[in-house]
Enzyme design. Structure first.
Site, PDB file in Angstrom:
ATOM      1  N   ALA A 162       0.945  -1.313   0.050  1.00 25.21           N
ATOM      2  CA  ALA A 162       0.131   0.081   0.026  1.00 25.21           C
ATOM      3  C   ALA A 162       1.020   1.404  -0.186  1.00 25.21           C
ATOM      4  O   ALA A 162       1.200   1.571   1.177  1.00 25.21           O
ATOM      5  CB  ALA A 162      -0.877  -0.026   1.242  1.00 25.21           C
ATOM      6  N   ALA A 218      -0.902  10.995  -4.378  1.00 22.46           N
ATOM      7  CA  ALA A 218       0.523  10.471  -4.517  1.00 22.46           C
ATOM      8  C   ALA A 218       0.382   9.301  -5.261  1.00 22.46           C
ATOM      9  O   ALA A 218       0.240   8.163  -4.634  1.00 22.46           O
ATOM     10  CB  ALA A 218       0.977  10.333  -3.168  1.00 22.46           C
ATOM     11  N   GLU A 234       2.992  -0.142 -11.230  1.00 24.60           N
ATOM     12  CA  GLU A 234       4.597  -0.433 -10.802  1.00 24.60           C
ATOM     13  C   GLU A 234       5.258   0.529 -11.643  1.00 24.60           C
ATOM     14  O   GLU A 234       6.397   0.138 -12.029  1.00 24.60           O
ATOM     15  CB  GLU A 234       4.853  -2.129 -10.930  1.00 24.60           C
ATOM     16  N   THR A 291       0.419   3.819  -3.212  1.00 27.91           N
ATOM     17  CA  THR A 291      -0.411   4.760  -3.621  1.00 27.91           C
ATOM     18  C   THR A 291      -1.574   5.420  -2.912  1.00 27.91           C
ATOM     19  O   THR A 291      -1.813   4.827  -2.025  1.00 27.91           O
ATOM     20  CB  THR A 291      -0.903   4.430  -5.090  1.00 27.91           C
TER      21      THR A 291
HETATM   22  C1  LIG Z   1      -5.522  -2.012 -11.216  1.00 25.18           C
HETATM   23  C2  LIG Z   1      -4.398  -1.259 -10.223  1.00 25.18           C
HETATM   24  C3  LIG Z   1      -3.508  -1.832  -9.602  1.00 25.18           C
HETATM   25  C4  LIG Z   1      -2.684  -1.241  -8.542  1.00 25.18           C
HETATM   26  N1  LIG Z   1      -2.014  -1.691  -7.510  1.00 25.18           N
HETATM   27  C5  LIG Z   1      -1.296  -0.968  -6.750  1.00 25.18           C
HETATM   28  C6  LIG Z   1      -0.874  -1.626  -5.479  1.00 25.18           C
HETATM   29  O1  LIG Z   1      -0.973  -2.993  -5.143  1.00 25.18           O
HETATM   30  N2  LIG Z   1      -0.336  -0.824  -4.807  1.00 25.18           N
HETATM   31  C7  LIG Z   1       0.141   0.419  -4.903  1.00 25.18           C
HETATM   32  O2  LIG Z   1       0.704   1.124  -4.025  1.00 25.18           O
HETATM   33  N3  LIG Z   1      -0.467   1.209  -6.073  1.00 25.18           N
HETATM   34  C8  LIG Z   1      -0.903   0.305  -6.942  1.00 25.18           C
HETATM   35  N4  LIG Z   1      -1.548   1.151  -8.020  1.00 25.18           N
HETATM   36  C9  LIG Z   1      -1.237   2.309  -8.388  1.00 25.18           C
HETATM   37  C10 LIG Z   1      -0.572   2.481  -9.520  1.00 25.18           C
HETATM   38  O3  LIG Z   1       0.909   2.200  -9.001  1.00 25.18           O
HETATM   39  C11 LIG Z   1      -0.504   4.094  -9.933  1.00 25.18           C
HETATM   40  O4  LIG Z   1      -1.695   4.120 -10.598  1.00 25.18           O
HETATM   41  C12 LIG Z   1       0.443   4.463 -10.817  1.00 25.18           C
HETATM   42  O5  LIG Z   1       1.656   4.469 -10.158  1.00 25.18           O
HETATM   43  C13 LIG Z   1       0.181   5.684 -11.177  1.00 25.18           C
HETATM   44  O6  LIG Z   1      -0.041   6.769 -10.292  1.00 25.18           O
HETATM   45  P1  LIG Z   1      -1.597   7.587 -10.641  1.00 25.18           P
HETATM   46  O7  LIG Z   1      -2.444   6.648 -10.837  1.00 25.18           O
HETATM   47  O8  LIG Z   1      -1.703   8.763  -9.354  1.00 25.18           O
HETATM   48  O9  LIG Z   1      -1.219   8.644 -11.867  1.00 25.18           O
HETATM   49  P2  LIG Z   1      -0.230   9.919 -11.870  1.00 25.18           P
HETATM   50  O10 LIG Z   1       0.845   9.863 -11.391  1.00 25.18           O
HETATM   51  O11 LIG Z   1      -1.404  11.021 -11.532  1.00 25.18           O
HETATM   52  O12 LIG Z   1      -0.230   9.742 -13.337  1.00 25.18           O
HETATM   53  C14 LIG Z   1      -0.888  10.498 -14.345  1.00 25.18           C
HETATM   54  C15 LIG Z   1      -0.164  10.515 -15.767  1.00 25.18           C
HETATM   55  O13 LIG Z   1       0.829  11.507 -15.587  1.00 25.18           O
HETATM   56  C16 LIG Z   1       2.282  11.099 -15.941  1.00 25.18           C
HETATM   57  N5  LIG Z   1       3.154  11.874 -15.101  1.00 25.18           N
HETATM   58  C17 LIG Z   1       3.336  11.865 -13.737  1.00 25.18           C
HETATM   59  N6  LIG Z   1       4.187  12.274 -13.406  1.00 25.18           N
HETATM   60  C18 LIG Z   1       4.905  12.853 -14.383  1.00 25.18           C
HETATM   61  C19 LIG Z   1       6.267  13.268 -14.806  1.00 25.18           C
HETATM   62  N7  LIG Z   1       7.006  13.691 -13.858  1.00 25.18           N
HETATM   63  N8  LIG Z   1       6.708  13.387 -15.980  1.00 25.18           N
HETATM   64  C20 LIG Z   1       6.024  12.694 -17.053  1.00 25.18           C
HETATM   65  N9  LIG Z   1       4.705  12.563 -16.964  1.00 25.18           N
HETATM   66  C21 LIG Z   1       4.335  12.065 -15.682  1.00 25.18           C
HETATM   67  C22 LIG Z   1       1.906   9.638 -15.741  1.00 25.18           C
HETATM   68  O14 LIG Z   1       2.841   8.625 -16.456  1.00 25.18           O
HETATM   69  C23 LIG Z   1       0.690   9.485 -16.316  1.00 25.18           C
HETATM   70  O15 LIG Z   1       0.529   9.262 -17.554  1.00 25.18           O
HETATM   71  C24 LIG Z   1      -2.531   0.102  -8.744  1.00 25.18           C
HETATM   72  C25 LIG Z   1      -3.140   0.915  -9.844  1.00 25.18           C
HETATM   73  C26 LIG Z   1      -4.123   0.169 -10.689  1.00 25.18           C
HETATM   74  C27 LIG Z   1      -4.778   0.828 -11.569  1.00 25.18           C
END
Ligand SMILES: Cc1cc2nc3c(=O)[nH]c(=O)nc-3n(C[C@H](O)[C@H](O)[C@H](O)COP(=O)(O)OP(=O)(O)OC[C@H]3O[C@@H](n4cnc5c(N)ncnc54)[C@H](O)[C@@H]3O)c2cc1C
Length: 384
Positions: free
Chosen positions: A123, A129, A364, A125
């Site tokens: 956990a 963040a 990931e 995300t």
């Molecule tokens: C089905 C599923 C399972 C998951 N399982 C887990 C889990 O078990 N544990 C856990 O902790 N998390 C989990 N996650 C979370 C996942 O790791 C995040 O969704 C992912 O890291 C992206 O974060 P965000 O969704 O907040 O997108 P954001 O960070 O808001 O990104 C949105 C967009 O902006 C882009 N972006 C962001 N920052 C930058 C930058 N500096 N430069 C260029 N582009 C950028 C991203 O690439 C993306 O295209 C899961 C997500 C899903 C959908």
């Protein structure tokens, strides 16, 4: 410990048969019901699939990275929901304890994780963040010989089934970045820990995620991984290398399947008086998919070999994750195209794979985050 060739071949053969004979026929049912049948979970436990990467001393198979990649390749061949079930116990959920945990923590949790009796979630995300994980807001305030955790974690894989959560929380309220973050082991049922409703996802039905909410959730001070504050973010980053290679291998497995399905369909489907596989424009799609999945397979196997040799592979593991997840997206897209209208119709299962593999480019570490990591590492190495 590396397995001898015969044992490794046996393991891979068993997983391959299990995937093709037991799991593939259930794919449609799992997508319909959004659940994996309990008897399949039992079989997966009996095969040791929950403990692939857990040391033998704690009841796991202790596969090397190269061996784990071979198993992940086989599992990738079927619906990703099956792999997701064992994904957190082998990867992001357990590795923190394996790499940085105290002996007591290992003894307490790893044997039950290896057997699949205990499902663990990772956990990190939060609603605010995601990619910028170091900005997480969940707090863990020291209070006597315990910590009190407050915050919300989002999209947490396997949370609905988890008995344990590896939770990243800020122990130093003065530090806004990675330094003030610690990792905690929080057991399900701890007062103050609750789950949100299950997320409704684009694909990967049968794999479940939800919010994990902490409201004045009190855990003992020795629930900190490694027993030391401020190490949590380092732990999270160490865990991700292995996970990225595992995930890349799953992408290659899925690409193999999609290519096989494409070849089968293209050989059977006739238009203009002949099988469509004889049309050069269809052949081009097949050739591109094979070349790209082969490239990803070579990358993953080579990086796994170098990781086992003790080399730092963080740049290359990011290259693998980026390339393999993007590759399988293109392969899935071509598979839909080769199937024509049938590719768009649920009965054929191709559109389901197309939706399922979309996730690999997001979690990931998104493709963009891998790109940033790769370029930043290269610039740093160049400067030295
Ligand atoms: C089905 C599923 C399972 C998951 N399982 C887990 C889990 O078990 N544990 C856990 O902790 N998390 C989990 N996650 C979370 C996942 O790791 C995040 O969704 C992912 O890291 C992206 O974060 P965000 O969704 O907040 O997108 P954001 O960070 O808001 O990104 C949105 C967009 O902006 C882009 N972006 C962001 N920052 C930058 C930058 N500096 N430069 C260029 N582009 C950028 C991203 O690439 C993306 O295209 C899961 C997500 C899903 C959908």
């Amino acid at each position: 410990m590396a397995l001898d060739n015969e044992t490794l071949e046996q393991l891979i053969g068993t997983v391959r048969r299990f995937v093709r004979e037991r799991l593939v026929p259930l794919e449609h049912q799992i997508a319909e019901n959004d659940a994996i049948p309990p008897e399949i979970i039992t079989e997966m436990r009996q095969m040791g699939l929950f403990g692939l990467s857990i040391p033998e001393a704690y009841g796991g198979l202790e596969l090397s990275m190269q061996e784990e990649v071979l198993v992940a390749l086989e599992l990738g061949y079927t619906s990703p929901a099956f792999r997701s079930l064992i994904g957190t116990n082998n990867g992001i959920g357990s590795q923190g304890i394996i790499i940085d945990g105290t002996e007591e923590q290992k003894q307490k949790y790893l044997p039950r994780m290896a057997s699949g009796e205990l499902v663990v979630s990772f956990a990190l995300t939060e609603p605010e963040a995601g990619s910028d994980a170091a900005s997480l807001r969940t707090t863990a305030r020291r209070d006597g010989d315990s910590y009190v955790i407050n915050g919300t974690k989002r999209f947490i894989t396997n949370a609905p089934a988890a008995g344990l959560f590896t939770v990243f929380a800020r122990t130093d309220p003065e530090s806004a970045g990675a330094k003030g973050v610690s990792a905690f082991l929080v057991e399900a049922g701890t007062p103050g820990l609750s789950l949100g409703p299950m997320d409704r996802k684009m694909g990967q039905r049968g794999a479940h995620t939800c919010d994990v909410i902490f409201r004045d959730c009190r855990v003992p001070a020795d629930a900190i991984i490694g027993g030391k504050e401020g190490q949590g973010f380092k732990t999270a980053m160490k865990v991700l290398d292995r996970g990225r290679l595992h995930m890349s291998a799953v992408c290659v497995g899925a690409a193999r399947r999609l290519l096989e399905e494409s070849l089968r369909y293209a050989s059977e489907r006739r238009q203009f008086g002949k099988p469509i596989v004889e049309f050069q424009l269809v052949q081009a799609m097949i050739a591109d998919s094979r070349a790209e999945s082969y490239a990803a397979e070579c990358m993953v196997k080579e990086t796994a070999r170098r990781k086992d040799a003790g080399l730092d592979v963080s740049t290359d593991a990011a290259c693998c994750k980026m390339y393999a997840s993007e590759m399988v997206g293109r392969v899935a897209d071509r598979a839909v195209q080769i199937h024509g209208g049938a590719g768009y119709i649920a009965d054929y299962g191709i559109e389901r794979f197309y939706r399922d593999v979309r996730l690999f480019r997001i979690y990931e570490g998104t493709t963009q985050i891998q790109q940033i990591l790769i370029a930043r590492n290269l610039a740093r190495d160049f400067a030295h």
